[in-house]
Design a protein around this motif. Structure first.
Motif, short mmCIF file in Angstrom:
data_model
loop_
_atom_site.label_atom_id
_atom_site.label_comp_id
_atom_site.label_asym_id
_atom_site.label_seq_id
_atom_site.Cartn_x
_atom_site.Cartn_y
_atom_site.Cartn_z
N VAL A 8 -2.43 21.70 -27.64
CA VAL A 8 -2.44 20.95 -28.69
C VAL A 8 -2.53 21.53 -29.84
CG1 VAL A 8 -3.04 19.25 -31.03
CG2 VAL A 8 -2.81 18.58 -28.07
N VAL A 9 -1.46 22.81 -30.76
CA VAL A 9 -1.42 23.24 -31.43
C VAL A 9 -1.42 22.39 -33.21
CG1 VAL A 9 -0.95 25.56 -32.53
CG2 VAL A 9 -0.99 24.66 -30.43
N ALA A 10 -2.79 23.54 -33.96
CA ALA A 10 -2.60 22.03 -35.25
C ALA A 10 -2.96 23.04 -36.25
CB ALA A 10 -3.04 20.82 -35.42
N GLY A 11 -2.75 22.84 -37.37
CA GLY A 11 -3.06 23.95 -38.49
C GLY A 11 -3.94 23.65 -40.06
N THR A 12 -2.98 23.27 -40.95
CA THR A 12 -4.22 22.85 -42.54
C THR A 12 -4.44 21.64 -41.62
OG1 THR A 12 -2.36 24.29 -43.47
CG2 THR A 12 -3.64 22.36 -44.85
N GLY A 13 -6.06 21.71 -42.47
CA GLY A 13 -6.41 19.54 -42.31
C GLY A 13 -6.94 18.92 -40.57
N PHE A 14 -6.22 20.18 -40.06
CA PHE A 14 -6.90 19.83 -38.37
C PHE A 14 -6.97 20.98 -37.92
CE2 PHE A 14 -2.66 17.38 -39.34
CZ PHE A 14 -3.08 16.41 -39.26
N TYR A 15 -8.75 20.26 -38.17
CA TYR A 15 -10.24 21.77 -37.55
C TYR A 15 -9.97 21.32 -36.12
CZ TYR A 15 -8.28 23.24 -42.14
OH TYR A 15 -7.66 23.82 -43.25
N ASP A 16 -10.30 20.30 -35.80
CA ASP A 16 -11.11 19.66 -34.56
C ASP A 16 -10.04 18.32 -34.53
OD1 ASP A 16 -13.15 19.54 -33.06
OD2 ASP A 16 -14.54 17.98 -33.95
N LEU A 17 -10.85 18.28 -32.93
CA LEU A 17 -9.75 17.23 -32.24
C LEU A 17 -11.26 15.71 -31.71
CD1 LEU A 17 -6.88 17.77 -29.78
CD2 LEU A 17 -6.49 16.22 -32.27
N GLU A 18 -11.89 15.22 -32.85
CA GLU A 18 -12.92 14.62 -32.36
C GLU A 18 -13.19 13.55 -30.56
OE1 GLU A 18 -11.62 14.69 -34.85
OE2 GLU A 18 -12.25 14.96 -36.73
N ARG A 36 -8.62 32.06 -30.35
CA ARG A 36 -10.27 31.45 -29.43
C ARG A 36 -9.36 29.81 -29.47
NH1 ARG A 36 -14.82 31.49 -28.51
NH2 ARG A 36 -16.54 30.26 -29.17
N VAL A 37 -9.91 28.81 -27.94
CA VAL A 37 -9.46 28.19 -28.20
C VAL A 37 -10.41 26.85 -27.98
CG1 VAL A 37 -7.53 28.29 -26.92
CG2 VAL A 37 -9.36 27.64 -25.26
N THR A 38 -10.67 25.33 -27.85
CA THR A 38 -11.11 24.62 -26.85
C THR A 38 -10.82 24.13 -26.30
OG1 THR A 38 -11.61 24.32 -29.36
CG2 THR A 38 -12.56 22.21 -27.74
N HIS A 39 -11.59 23.59 -25.11
CA HIS A 39 -11.21 22.98 -23.81
C HIS A 39 -12.05 21.32 -23.96
CE1 HIS A 39 -9.35 26.21 -21.46
NE2 HIS A 39 -10.19 26.79 -21.86
N THR A 51 -6.44 25.97 -33.31
CA THR A 51 -6.08 25.65 -34.59
C THR A 51 -5.94 26.36 -34.95
OG1 THR A 51 -7.09 25.00 -37.00
CG2 THR A 51 -8.68 25.99 -34.96
N ARG A 52 -4.81 26.80 -35.79
CA ARG A 52 -3.82 27.93 -35.51
C ARG A 52 -4.40 29.09 -36.66
NH1 ARG A 52 0.37 24.15 -36.80
NH2 ARG A 52 1.34 23.84 -35.91
N HIS A 53 -5.16 28.63 -37.49
CA HIS A 53 -6.02 29.13 -38.70
C HIS A 53 -7.76 29.94 -38.49
CE1 HIS A 53 -2.69 28.62 -41.57
NE2 HIS A 53 -2.62 27.63 -40.90
N GLY A 54 -8.12 29.74 -37.72
CA GLY A 54 -9.19 29.87 -37.14
C GLY A 54 -10.55 29.02 -38.42
N PRO A 55 -11.61 28.87 -37.70
CA PRO A 55 -12.54 28.24 -38.50
C PRO A 55 -12.64 28.50 -39.53
CG PRO A 55 -13.34 28.80 -36.15
CD PRO A 55 -12.05 29.76 -36.25
N GLY A 56 -12.65 27.61 -40.11
CA GLY A 56 -12.80 27.50 -41.71
C GLY A 56 -11.08 27.67 -42.64
N HIS A 57 -10.40 27.41 -42.28
CA HIS A 57 -8.90 28.29 -42.11
C HIS A 57 -9.08 29.56 -43.19
CE1 HIS A 57 -4.94 26.54 -44.21
NE2 HIS A 57 -5.27 27.39 -44.20
N THR A 58 -9.07 30.31 -41.84
CA THR A 58 -9.60 32.32 -42.47
C THR A 58 -8.54 32.26 -42.32
OG1 THR A 58 -10.23 32.09 -40.21
CG2 THR A 58 -11.85 31.80 -42.35
N LEU A 59 -7.49 32.47 -41.57
CA LEU A 59 -6.10 33.08 -41.50
C LEU A 59 -4.77 32.37 -42.52
CD1 LEU A 59 -6.63 33.91 -38.01
CD2 LEU A 59 -6.74 35.26 -39.31
#
Length: 258
Positions: A8-18, A36-39, A51-59
């Motif tokens: 699952v790849v996401a960007g703005t507003g989608f920084y985690d999958l709870e 960087r990925v989360t398993h 998450t494409r933009h990295g933690p905190g939308h840094t990219l």
């Protein structure tokens, strides 16, 4: 046999999958750089979230390392990629909060590395067919998941990929509309084409969060506060569709195992 992980790849507003359980973080080293990925597990199935933009939308979108991201997913054994793109509406009939299951794209980017096949590898130059850029079977799964929830989702839409990070001009949006685009975004390309090159099945949900520049009657500038407000009320609809898709896959997996 263990199922390959679903990406699952996401960007703005989608920084985690709870919803992910048993989660762990990993930095995957690739020829193109780290990703960087989360398993985790979702309804018991293995999932890799990026998450494409990295933690905190840094990219910003033009500096996302799309090659490293897609290569990492392939190296981790993923075969299917579900992407989420936050977009502006070019079609005036699309309103903030609407969902589309994309079926084509326009590449209006200018300076991004677009391919794994730059001539430096053993394959040399390779020309990949993208007549069906979004995988029909994955698209069907997304549309059926939305239908099962009673969540409206347009079947088909053309994504116009712009360089960013600035928003588009009204003239650029008029050009894209003349070419048949329905929504505008900054991250869908080259991600979709790189997935093809890596042999991955790829499908994408577009979440409309604002009218693109010059669309509709208003002339107010696009603001991140406007986008974030729509994301706040619409994000869960996207996650619910993904959740239903994964739940359906898990149910079928249990039936097959039984």
């Amino acid at each position: 046999m263990t199922a390959p992980p679903l990406a699952v790849v996401a960007g703005t507003g989608f920084y985690d999958l709870e919803a992910l359980q048993d989660r762990s973080e990993q930095t995957v080293e690739t020829r193109w750089g780290p990703a960087r990925v989360t398993h985790g597990r979702w309804h018991g199935l293995p999932v890799v979230f990026l998450t494409r933009h990295g933690p905190g939308h840094t990219l910003p979108p033009h500096l996302v390392n799309y090659r490293a991201n897609i290569r990492a997913l392939a190296d981790l054994g993923c075969t299917d990629v579900l992407a989420v793109n936050v977009t502006g509406s070019i079609d005036p009939d699309l309103a903030p909060g609407d969902l589309l299951c994309l079926d084509d794209f326009l590449d209006l980017t200018r300076q991004r590395p677009l391919t794994f096949f730059d001539g430096s590898g053993p394959q040399g130059v390779v020309h990949v067919d993208v007549s069906t850029p979004y995988h029909p079977e994955l698209r069907r799964e997304l549309l059926e998941a939305a239908a099962a929830l009673g969540q409206p989702m347009r079947d088909g839409g053309v994504y116009a990929a712009f360089e960013g990070p600035r928003f588009e001009t009204a003239a650029e949006i008029r050009l894209a509309r003349l070419a048949g685009a329905d929504v505008a975004g900054m991250t869908g390309v080259p991600e979709v084409t790189l997935a093809h090159e890596a042999g991955l099945r790829y499908a994408a949900v577009s979440l409309v969060v604002n009218p693109a520049t010059g669309v509709g009657e208003g002339t107010e500038p696009i603001t991140m506060s406007e986008i974030e407000a729509v994301l706040t009320r619409s994000r869960e609809a996207v996650v619910a569709v993904l959740d239903e898709l994964v739940h359906t896959r898990a149910t079928f997996a249990e039936e097959d195992a039984g």
